[in-house]
Design a protein around this motif. Structure first.
Motif, PDB file in Angstrom:
ATOM      1  N   SER A  89      12.287  21.440  28.269  1.00  0.00           N
ATOM      2  CA  SER A  89      11.260  22.114  27.472  1.00  0.00           C
ATOM      3  C   SER A  89      11.171  21.534  26.064  1.00  0.00           C
ATOM      4  O   SER A  89      10.080  21.445  25.489  1.00  0.00           O
ATOM      5  N   SER A  90      12.324  21.122  25.508  1.00  0.00           N
ATOM      6  CA  SER A  90      12.315  20.556  24.150  1.00  0.00           C
ATOM      7  C   SER A  90      11.539  19.250  24.091  1.00  0.00           C
ATOM      8  O   SER A  90      11.056  18.852  23.026  1.00  0.00           O
ATOM      9  N   HIS A  91      11.429  18.575  25.239  1.00  0.00           N
ATOM     10  CA  HIS A  91      10.641  17.345  25.316  1.00  0.00           C
ATOM     11  C   HIS A  91       9.200  17.616  25.754  1.00  0.00           C
ATOM     12  O   HIS A  91       8.397  16.681  25.844  1.00  0.00           O
ATOM     13  N   GLY A  92       8.912  18.859  26.068  1.00  0.00           N
ATOM     14  CA  GLY A  92       7.570  19.209  26.516  1.00  0.00           C
ATOM     15  C   GLY A  92       7.271  18.756  27.938  1.00  0.00           C
ATOM     16  O   GLY A  92       6.111  18.496  28.277  1.00  0.00           O
ATOM     17  N   VAL A  93       8.309  18.674  28.785  1.00  0.00           N
ATOM     18  CA  VAL A  93       8.123  18.238  30.169  1.00  0.00           C
ATOM     19  C   VAL A  93       8.809  19.221  31.109  1.00  0.00           C
ATOM     20  O   VAL A  93       9.579  20.081  30.678  1.00  0.00           O
ATOM     21  N   ASP A  94       8.520  19.076  32.410  1.00  0.00           N
ATOM     22  CA  ASP A  94       9.229  19.828  33.434  1.00  0.00           C
ATOM     23  C   ASP A  94       9.705  18.851  34.495  1.00  0.00           C
ATOM     24  O   ASP A  94       9.733  17.641  34.263  1.00  0.00           O
TER      25      ASP A  94
END
Length: 246
Positions: free
Chosen positions: A55-60
């Motif tokens: 989530s901190s990287h904006g991905v799943d």
């Protein structure tokens, strides 16, 4: 100039089946229910932390890590994300193995409860059919934290169905499904694990913890409902409700 990388860079290659279970836990069949639950909580705690990294990287787990022309994205740490995804896959496999052994223990527990219930049924005034579908509704303190995040919403409930008898209502957000939180946001796999647990527990009571908005005001409450999957209730399926993932 470098060459474009494989478009599947976002999909790590991981062997199927359990990975760390055998080396990390030993023989699961020799663990007590308390020890199995400890392992379950440990796995879910690590999964929650790893989910936070993604989530901190904006991905799943499915977000592409390449640009449209096939190059690695330079706005994220691709190597860390791939490593995190691999670990998540390993832990999900471990979680499934632990849950299988917890399920066996639960089946044995409910078999013992059923024997005790059969021994005392004759002293009860309610007929067995009524007792089997009796509703258990308990208001609980609302849990916080990522592990308790709702993962599904009740989209509809058929009148007279097992879900209706259990007290499920349209709009309920499901936080846990199954005793000891067998299914939660970490492992529901687009609700496929819910379906599997239901199929394996036909005729057995399951705990469903839901978050429900109160009739007045924005406040919510958490309820523990007892839901028994069964056939021949007059409609389709074992539950008589429709769930959608959140």
């Amino acid at each position: 100039m470098g060459l474009p990388m494989d478009n599947n860079i976002h999909a790590p290659t991981v062997p199927s089946g359990p990975t760390t279970t055998n080396t990390g836990f030993g023989d699961l069949s020799k663990l007590s229910m308390v020890e199995l639950m400890d392992q379950k909580e440990r796995i879910e705690s690590e999964l929650s932390a790893l989910s936070g990294i993604l989530s901190s990287h904006g991905v799943d787990m499915n977000t592409s890590l390449t640009t449209p022309d096939g190059f690695p994205r330079n706005d994220i740490d691709v190597a860390q994300i791939r490593t995190t995804r691999v670990r998540i896959i390993h832990l999900r496999n471990d979680h499934k193995e632990v849950m299988k052994h917890i399920e066996k223990g639960l089946h044995a527990h409910f078999a013992a409860l059923q024997q005790n219930a059969n021994a005392t049924t004759s002293s009860l005034t309610d007929p067995p059919s009524t007792l089997a579908t009796a509703r258990v509704v308990t208001t609980l303190p609302t849990r916080t934290g990522a592990i308790g995040a709702p993962f599904a919403k009740v989209n509809s409930v058929v009148n007279g169905s097992p879900a209706d008898s259990a007290g499920l209502k349209m709009g309920d957000a499901i936080r846990y499904f199954g005793y000891f939180g067998e299914v939660n946001w970490v492992n529901h796999e687009h609700l496929s694990w819910v379906s599997e647990v239901v199929q394996q527990n036909e005729g057995r009571p399951l705990e469903v913890r839901v978050v429900r908005r109160k009739d007045s005001g924005p406040e919510t409450m958490e309820l523990s409902l007892e839901l028994t999957p069964r056939r021949n209730w007059g409609g389709r399926g074992l539950l008589g409700c429709h769930l959608v993932p959140l």
